[in-house]
Design an enzyme around this catalytic site. Structure first.
Site, PDB file in Angstrom:
ATOM      1  N   GLY A   9     -15.777   0.755  -0.906  1.00 21.61           N
ATOM      2  CA  GLY A   9     -15.041   1.839  -1.837  1.00 21.61           C
ATOM      3  C   GLY A   9     -15.986   2.136  -1.852  1.00 21.61           C
ATOM      4  O   GLY A   9     -15.504   2.718  -3.004  1.00 21.61           O
ATOM      5  N   GLY A  12     -14.945   6.127  -3.254  1.00 19.40           N
ATOM      6  CA  GLY A  12     -14.271   6.373  -4.581  1.00 19.40           C
ATOM      7  C   GLY A  12     -14.864   7.357  -5.434  1.00 19.40           C
ATOM      8  O   GLY A  12     -16.384   7.540  -5.226  1.00 19.40           O
ATOM      9  N   GLN A  13     -14.335   7.481  -6.809  1.00 16.84           N
ATOM     10  CA  GLN A  13     -15.120   7.738  -7.632  1.00 16.84           C
ATOM     11  C   GLN A  13     -16.896   7.424  -7.902  1.00 16.84           C
ATOM     12  O   GLN A  13     -18.208   8.481  -7.580  1.00 16.84           O
ATOM     13  CB  GLN A  13     -14.036   7.983  -8.855  1.00 16.84           C
ATOM     14  CG  GLN A  13     -15.074   9.812 -10.122  1.00 16.84           C
ATOM     15  CD  GLN A  13     -14.550   8.541 -11.971  1.00 16.84           C
ATOM     16  OE1 GLN A  13     -14.198   7.643 -11.682  1.00 16.84           O
ATOM     17  NE2 GLN A  13     -14.876   9.551 -12.207  1.00 16.84           N
ATOM     18  N   ASP A  35     -15.903   2.452   3.188  1.00 24.12           N
ATOM     19  CA  ASP A  35     -13.964   2.833   2.145  1.00 24.12           C
ATOM     20  C   ASP A  35     -12.766   2.382   3.552  1.00 24.12           C
ATOM     21  O   ASP A  35     -13.098   2.615   4.730  1.00 24.12           O
ATOM     22  CB  ASP A  35     -14.069   4.250   1.772  1.00 24.12           C
ATOM     23  CG  ASP A  35     -13.075   3.958   0.665  1.00 24.12           C
ATOM     24  OD1 ASP A  35     -11.741   3.974   0.939  1.00 24.12           O
ATOM     25  OD2 ASP A  35     -13.456   3.997  -0.016  1.00 24.12           O
ATOM     26  N   ILE A  36     -12.074   2.377   3.500  1.00 26.44           N
ATOM     27  CA  ILE A  36     -10.712   2.257   4.115  1.00 26.44           C
ATOM     28  C   ILE A  36     -10.254   3.778   4.980  1.00 26.44           C
ATOM     29  O   ILE A  36      -9.884   4.154   5.988  1.00 26.44           O
ATOM     30  CB  ILE A  36      -9.751   1.552   3.645  1.00 26.44           C
ATOM     31  CG1 ILE A  36      -8.326   1.128   4.518  1.00 26.44           C
ATOM     32  CG2 ILE A  36      -9.380   2.307   2.106  1.00 26.44           C
ATOM     33  CD1 ILE A  36      -7.499   0.163   4.090  1.00 26.44           C
ATOM     34  N   ASP A  53     -11.889  -2.612   6.595  1.00 25.20           N
ATOM     35  CA  ASP A  53     -10.486  -2.554   5.256  1.00 25.20           C
ATOM     36  C   ASP A  53     -10.788  -4.013   5.216  1.00 25.20           C
ATOM     37  O   ASP A  53     -10.973  -4.600   5.608  1.00 25.20           O
ATOM     38  CB  ASP A  53      -9.623  -2.892   6.585  1.00 25.20           C
ATOM     39  CG  ASP A  53      -8.391  -3.407   5.050  1.00 25.20           C
ATOM     40  OD1 ASP A  53      -8.362  -3.655   4.491  1.00 25.20           O
ATOM     41  OD2 ASP A  53      -7.635  -3.804   5.946  1.00 25.20           O
ATOM     42  N   TYR A 142      -3.775  -4.237 -13.987  1.00 25.04           N
ATOM     43  CA  TYR A 142      -5.406  -4.644 -13.638  1.00 25.04           C
ATOM     44  C   TYR A 142      -6.506  -4.890 -14.819  1.00 25.04           C
ATOM     45  O   TYR A 142      -7.167  -5.398 -14.564  1.00 25.04           O
ATOM     46  CB  TYR A 142      -5.717  -2.864 -14.222  1.00 25.04           C
ATOM     47  CG  TYR A 142      -7.049  -2.212 -13.758  1.00 25.04           C
ATOM     48  CD1 TYR A 142      -7.859  -2.390 -12.237  1.00 25.04           C
ATOM     49  CD2 TYR A 142      -7.819  -1.718 -14.572  1.00 25.04           C
ATOM     50  CE1 TYR A 142      -8.457  -2.203 -12.789  1.00 25.04           C
ATOM     51  CE2 TYR A 142      -8.651  -1.160 -14.723  1.00 25.04           C
ATOM     52  CZ  TYR A 142      -9.951  -1.555 -13.683  1.00 25.04           C
ATOM     53  OH  TYR A 142     -10.685  -0.691 -13.401  1.00 25.04           O
ATOM     54  N   LYS A 146      -8.619  -8.030 -13.562  1.00 24.20           N
ATOM     55  CA  LYS A 146     -10.267  -7.596 -13.741  1.00 24.20           C
ATOM     56  C   LYS A 146     -10.364  -9.565 -14.681  1.00 24.20           C
ATOM     57  O   LYS A 146     -12.244 -10.581 -14.147  1.00 24.20           O
ATOM     58  CB  LYS A 146     -10.372  -6.608 -14.833  1.00 24.20           C
ATOM     59  CG  LYS A 146      -9.975  -5.615 -13.995  1.00 24.20           C
ATOM     60  CD  LYS A 146     -11.688  -5.699 -13.221  1.00 24.20           C
ATOM     61  CE  LYS A 146     -11.741  -4.627 -12.065  1.00 24.20           C
ATOM     62  NZ  LYS A 146     -12.877  -4.675 -11.296  1.00 24.20           N
ATOM     63  N   ILE A 172     -15.146   6.468 -17.110  1.00 22.58           N
ATOM     64  CA  ILE A 172     -16.403   7.028 -16.244  1.00 22.58           C
ATOM     65  C   ILE A 172     -15.841   8.587 -15.739  1.00 22.58           C
ATOM     66  O   ILE A 172     -15.141   8.417 -15.527  1.00 22.58           O
ATOM     67  CB  ILE A 172     -16.497   6.262 -14.744  1.00 22.58           C
ATOM     68  CG1 ILE A 172     -16.947   4.765 -14.963  1.00 22.58           C
ATOM     69  CG2 ILE A 172     -17.973   7.160 -14.315  1.00 22.58           C
ATOM     70  CD1 ILE A 172     -17.897   4.267 -16.088  1.00 22.58           C
TER      71      ILE A 172
HETATM   72  C1  AKB Z   1      -8.757   3.138 -16.135  1.00 23.92           C
HETATM   73  O1  AKB Z   1      -8.657   3.783 -16.651  1.00 23.92           O
HETATM   74  O2  AKB Z   1      -8.256   2.351 -15.738  1.00 23.92           O
HETATM   75  C2  AKB Z   1     -10.495   2.834 -15.408  1.00 23.92           C
HETATM   76  C3  AKB Z   1     -11.026   2.025 -16.284  1.00 23.92           C
HETATM   77  C4  AKB Z   1     -10.784   2.178 -17.761  1.00 23.92           C
HETATM   78  O3  AKB Z   1     -11.007   0.691 -15.424  1.00 23.92           O
HETATM   79  N1  AKB Z   1     -11.110   4.053 -15.387  1.00 23.92           N
END
Ligand code: AKB
Length: 314
Positions: A9, A12-13, A35-36, A53, A142, A146, A172
């Site tokens: 990855g 990404g940012q 990264d993909i 991938d 999400y 996590k 971030i």
């Molecule tokens: C998001 O906003 O989804 C992320 C996080 C807080 O994990 N930046």
């Protein structure tokens, strides 16, 4: 010992800046960015870049073997706002990548792993200042991925002795690569718009307070926890730096650009933000591996405007 590091990855940012930071912090190391999709030219030119991938175990195994990798940073994930649009896809992607690497590490005992968690593990029932050990009942896919990921990491550490380390990132803030698909992204977008048009329409309410961190601190936290000797127990460490509302951030920008204005049009991301804590307590990280942040809202704002301004005028 060799130091061959793979970042999954890496376009990404956070992944991009992590790869470039590791390049500087460990000049002798072999840095393999993957990264993909292809990354920015600066990344591709300064690292060994591989299209990968990471949901495909064979592809991951090939790269590990090809470069004799001993450290993996698993930075690929679908973030909170996009994940709510495609919940099953997000769950599948976020869990498959992590479980792939954990299962590989089970039989490759020399691998050291980093996997980031997030303030998204907290939910509506968490107190607004979240302690390290508190109620974790996430309300987003999400966040569910996590929290499940944290439990899997601990399981692999306890049962198979996999050396995996985790920090829970707040939002971030950075200027090199655009943030993508998160709820805290407003705190990045606002700087682009401040420089382009001196005003910003914010997708969160003005009083929506969330924990945030400048990229330089995030990179330090990520690499410091990996530089520490092996931990006895798996702890997904809270790491905090600052907490602010969109109104506070607009105020900080106005100190540098007095004509800047902000308006508010909360959208579906507000519902996600409402489930997250306003601040979180990182005593364990500060005690166990000396975590310390550098940037507050004003110093971060100055840095963001300075670097973005330079980037946008090139
Ligand atoms: C998001 O906003 O989804 C992320 C996080 C807080 O994990 N930046």
């Amino acid at each position: 010992m060799n130091n061959n590091i793979l970042i999954i990855g890496a376009s990404g940012q956070i992944g991009t800046e992590l790869a470039l930071y590791l390049r500087k912090r460990y000049p002798e190391a072999q840095i393999v960015a993957s990264d993909i999709k292809e990354g920015i030219p600066e990344l591709v030119e300064n690292t060994t870049f591989e299209l990968l991938d990471a949901t495909d175990t064979d592809q991951v195994l090939n790269i590990l073997k090809k470069y004799n990798i001993n450290t993996v940073y698993i930075m690929a994930a679908m973030l909170s706002a996009v994940a709510e649009k495609v919940p099953m896809k997000a769950w599948d992607l976020n869990m498959t990548i992590l479980l792939n690497i954990l299962n590989i590490a089970k039989t490759h005992s020399d691998l050291k792993l980093f996997w980031p968690s997030s303030i998204a593990v907290f939910g509506k029932t968490t107190p607004k200042n979240a302690k390290q050990y508190t109620i974790t009942e996430p309300n987003t896919v999400y966040g569910i991925s996590k929290l499940s990921g944290e439990r899997w990491c601990e399981y692999f550490k306890n049962n198979y002795n996999v050396d995996i380390r985790t920090i829970r990132y707040p939002g971030i803030i950075s200027w090199k690569v655009a943030a993508g698909g998160g709820t805290t992204d407003y705190a990045v977008d606002i700087f682009y718009k401040a420089l382009e048009q001196n005003n910003y329409e914010c997708f969160l309410r003005k009083d929506s307070k969330l924990p945030m961190m400048y990229m330089d601190d995030a990179l330090k936290a990520t690499t410091d926890i990996m530089a520490h000797k092996e931990f006895k127990n798996y702890i997904p460490y809270n790491v905090a730096a600052m907490s602010f509302t969109p109104e506070d951030l607009a105020h900080a920008i106005r100190k540098e650009r007095p004509d800047f204005s902000i308006s508010y049009a909360p959208d579906s991301r507000q519902q996600i933000a409402d489930t997250w804590p306003a601040s979180f307590d990182d005593d364990y990280a500060r005690q166990d591996w000396n975590w310390n942040h550098q940037f507050d809202i004003d110093s971060m704002t100055k840095e963001m405007l300075f670097h973005l301004n330079k980037k946008m005028t090139i």
